[in-house]
Design a protein around this motif. Structure first.
Motif: not given
Length: 348
Positions: A286-315
């Protein structure tokens, strides 16, 4: 297009078809505005002694005279009840606008105020989550992760559950600010009445009319496909096992072709969604699945991208209350204050 993309597109279309149209959403806001006026008015009628229409009715007076006397006599402090109820209608949106402008101004000086506000909202949201559950899936929070303008902050604060919370606070403020007598008892009675009537009423108005919507989303969260690799064994070094769990998520890795695997399901996203403690338990897969989610968000999906520092920028990081994760099949506890490069802590 991959099978996963087709499935994701089909699921999104299925959910979009069950959401209200723009005109339907506008009608719901109009109805919510009417409820925001009527329910505070009812609360005032119940709490204020002079708002006793039954005592004013007599055989000698007609209904028109009685209603005129009633509306004139029913006041909150020195203000007519009808005016206070109208104030309650605008107080909620005004509260959201004021908070947005205030937070935008504080971000120019320090991020600590916005961070503290995020912590407070998340803490309150944990307690109200069950109450507002039917409207949690009806809107997607704004995607930009930079808070450089009041408009972007407004887009995040306008997430429907947060809007309902702001309206609830605004209604209470509108009534309490016009009546200083017996403030604490009034606040308790008024808050309790609106909590059990006003919030459920707004949730019922904005909840999807199609009950299948929530069922579909809940099922998707409760059962997601998880690739289980036979080479991932709890035995041996936890650090090595965690490294394997992390690296096998890369589909382009040449070594994954030699790994025998089969599919299973996990409810890790459902558990995360409902989690409210400081420690979260999950398996290495399950931890691997969570890491994969962050990897996919970093690469982008359907033209949208959520970098790994997304939560940091939103505090959001550090304000959720989660301080550690426990990898149950490895007996490893990872804490937020663990120094970088330190070996994971094994639990007996």
């Amino acid at each position: 297009m991959t099978d996963t993309s087709r499935t994701r597109g089909r699921l999104k279309a299925m959910l979009d078809d069950r959401l209200p149209t723009a005109s339907g959403t506008a009608a719901r806001y109009v109805l919510a505005t009417a409820v925001t006026y009527v329910l505070p008015l009812i609360a005032i009628f119940i709490k204020t002694p002079q708002c006793d229409i039954e005592a004013m009715i007599s055989e000698e007076t007609d209904l028109e005279t009685t209603m005129g006397e009633f509306l004139g006599a029913c006041t909150v402090g020195k203000y007519p009840a009808a005016l206070v109820a109208a104030f309650a209608v605008v107080a909620g949106p005004a509260y959201n606008v004021a908070v947005c402008l205030f937070l935008s101004a504080t971000l120019l000086c320090t991020p600590r105020v916005y961070s503290a506000y995020v912590r407070l909202v998340l803490a309150v949201f944990v307690h109200l989550r069950d109450v507002v559950a039917p409207v949690l899936y009806t809107g997607v929070k704004a995607q930009p992760h930079a808070l450089g303008s009041p408009f972007r902050i407004w887009r995040r604060l306008s997430f429907l559950p947060y809007t309902i919370m702001g309206w609830f606070l605004g209604v209470n403020f509108a009534i309490l600010s016009t009546n200083r007598k017996h403030l604490f008892s009034t606040a308790y009675i008024l808050g309790s009445f609106l909590y059990y009537t006003y919030i459920p009423a707004l949730v019922a108005i904005f909840a999807p009319a199609d009950s299948a919507f929530a069922v579909i989303v809940n099922c998707e969260l409760q059962r997601r496909s998880l690739q289980q690799h036979e080479s991932l064994s709890p035995s041996g070094s936890p650090a090595v096992g965690l490294k394997k769990a992390r690296t096998v998520t890369d589909a382009s890795s040449a070594s994954t072709a030699a790994i025998q695997s089969h599919m299973t399901a996990t409810d890790v996203w459902w558990r995360l969604f409902n989690h409210s403690g400081s420690v979260f338990a999950l398996s290495s897969l399950e931890l691997a699945a969570v890491c994969e989610y962050f990897e996919l968000s970093q690469r982008g999906l359907d033209g949208n991208r959520w970098p790994v520092w997304w939560h940091d920028d939103l505090y959001i990081t550090g304000n959720t209350g989660l301080t550690a994760i426990y990898i149950e099949d490895m007996d490893v506890l990872l804490t937020a204050d663990m120094p970088a490069g330190a070996p994971p802590r094994e639990e007996a």
